[in-house]
Design an enzyme around this catalytic site. Structure first.
Site, mmCIF file in Angstrom:
data_model
loop_
_atom_site.group_PDB
_atom_site.id
_atom_site.type_symbol
_atom_site.label_atom_id
_atom_site.label_comp_id
_atom_site.label_asym_id
_atom_site.label_seq_id
_atom_site.Cartn_x
_atom_site.Cartn_y
_atom_site.Cartn_z
ATOM 1 N N GLN A 92 0.837 -1.202 0.000
ATOM 2 C CA GLN A 92 0.000 0.000 0.000
ATOM 3 C C GLN A 92 0.874 1.256 0.000
ATOM 4 O OE1 GLN A 92 -2.316 2.459 -0.433
ATOM 5 N NE2 GLN A 92 -3.799 1.038 0.464
ATOM 6 N N ARG B 226 -0.134 4.392 0.230
ATOM 7 C CA ARG B 226 -0.644 5.457 1.095
ATOM 8 C C ARG B 226 -0.172 5.247 2.525
ATOM 9 N NH1 ARG B 226 -6.913 6.205 0.662
ATOM 10 N NH2 ARG B 226 -6.383 8.012 1.905
ATOM 11 N N GLY C 64 -25.167 0.233 3.519
ATOM 12 C CA GLY C 64 -24.535 -1.046 3.257
ATOM 13 C C GLY C 64 -23.300 -0.895 2.395
ATOM 14 N N GLU D 118 -8.815 -0.488 1.084
ATOM 15 C CA GLU D 118 -8.419 -0.384 2.491
ATOM 16 C C GLU D 118 -9.302 0.572 3.291
ATOM 17 O OE1 GLU D 118 -4.551 0.383 5.385
ATOM 18 O OE2 GLU D 118 -4.291 -0.316 3.321
ATOM 19 N N ARG D 119 -9.764 1.664 2.677
ATOM 20 C CA ARG D 119 -10.633 2.601 3.397
ATOM 21 C C ARG D 119 -11.937 1.911 3.810
ATOM 22 N NH1 ARG D 119 -12.729 6.292 0.693
ATOM 23 N NH2 ARG D 119 -12.957 7.883 2.295
ATOM 24 N N ARG D 120 -12.497 1.111 2.903
ATOM 25 C CA ARG D 120 -13.721 0.375 3.240
ATOM 26 C C ARG D 120 -13.460 -0.644 4.346
ATOM 27 N NH1 ARG D 120 -14.417 -1.609 -2.552
ATOM 28 N NH2 ARG D 120 -12.549 -0.349 -2.864
ATOM 29 N N GLU E 219 -4.500 1.930 -8.379
ATOM 30 C CA GLU E 219 -5.790 2.337 -7.813
ATOM 31 C C GLU E 219 -5.682 3.711 -7.164
ATOM 32 O OE1 GLU E 219 -9.100 0.660 -4.635
ATOM 33 O OE2 GLU E 219 -6.979 0.544 -4.144
ATOM 34 N N ARG F 85 -7.161 7.512 -8.551
ATOM 35 C CA ARG F 85 -8.085 8.266 -7.704
ATOM 36 C C ARG F 85 -7.479 9.567 -7.200
ATOM 37 N NH1 ARG F 85 -10.991 3.578 -3.950
ATOM 38 N NH2 ARG F 85 -11.925 2.429 -5.674
#
Length: 285
Positions: free
Chosen positions: A40, A42, A61, A83-85, A116, A120
């Protein structure tokens, strides 16, 4: 074909050859069995935004499942994307999370994680530079080839990579948003790390904008020219009333604010008999 396949010409692995679960099938996986992506790029996650995302997931949901891959370690999975989810769901204390299992190698996993985030535009400039560097080495690409695959200019890639030559304290100041990318790029012209760090302190403490920083750098690089400039008489503005001075100062402050955003704006002032002229040049690229 995935974005990774399109960008780097790789054929996708067929998960169904090794598992009863079909490619792109959504399954529920225990949150505790998932670990973060070791590749990752970030390093900074906005906890406030994670909280907002958790509230959205709690209300509506999980709209988009995360993507994981199976690890050799029994019953363990590694995040590929989302990862944020995953963090948001952890804060909600969910036991399971919807996920798609992909059969990917370490190289493919690293590339997807980097792409990714790059697509973004969620990375800081330092994280973006590290991502470019990793993609270059992972796939053995030239800067020009990487630029073509990511739809960016070669100069953009090169400018970001140059930031990695700066001392770690300067890179950290960028991560913390204490300075802008243009401040950092200006510091590159100073080859001595100690000098770079000293000027960094001045930028932060004195709130120097980019133009002021560049002037300090010129003073450091060409001290003799600085002395010559001091000997020259400074032009005086004749017959300017208070309102005009306020107008001029307002324009100058506005230009400084624009330059602080990273835009390379040039300005030139000229005092004539009938008017005071300010010429502003804003590059299109």
């Amino acid at each position: 074909m995935s974005s990774l396949s399109r960008l780097f010409g790789k054929s996708e692995s067929k998960l169904e050859e090794n598992s009863n679960i079909q490619e792109n099938e959504v399954v529920e996986i225990e949150v505790s069995r998932i670990q973060r992506n070791q590749y990752q790029p970030r390093t900074i996650f906005d906890e406030e935004k994670i909280t907002e995302l958790a509230q959205t997931i709690h209300t509506h949901g999980m709209i988009q499942p995360i993507v994981v891959r199976k690890l050799e370690e029994e019953d363990k999975f590694e995040l590929i994307a989302g990862e944020r989810r995953w963090r948001a769901v952890q804060s909600l204390e969910w036991e399971t999370i919807p996920a798609i299992i992909k059969n990917m190698t370490d190289t493919e996993t690293a590339s997807v994680a980097l792409i990714e985030n790059l697509q973004r535009e969620e990375l800081t400039v330092v994280e973006e530079a590290i991502a470019y560097d990793q993609l270059l080495h992972t796939h053995g690409l030239t800067q020009e080839a990487l630029a073509q695959r990511l739809g960016k200019s070669q100069s953009t890639i090169a400018n970001k990579l140059r930031l990695l030559k700066l001392p770690s304290v300067v890179q950290q100041a960028l991560l913390n948003k204490q300075i802008t990318e243009r401040h950092a790029r200006a510091l590159i012209s100073l080859k001595d790390e100690q000098t770079q760090e000293q000027l960094l302190s001045s930028i932060i403490e004195e709130h120097l904008n980019v133009k002021q920083t560049e002037e300090r750098i010129q003073d450091i690089l060409h001290p003799s020219e600085e002395q010559d400039e001091k000997k020259k008489p400074k032009p005086k503005v004749q017959g300017v009333n208070k309102d005009v001075r306020i107008a001029l100062n307002t324009i100058r402050q506005s230009l400084n604010m624009v330059q602080d955003t990273g835009m390379d704006v040039e300005s030139e002032e000229e005092d004539t008999d009938d008017f005071y002229q300010i010429t502003i040049k804003i590059p299109k690229k």
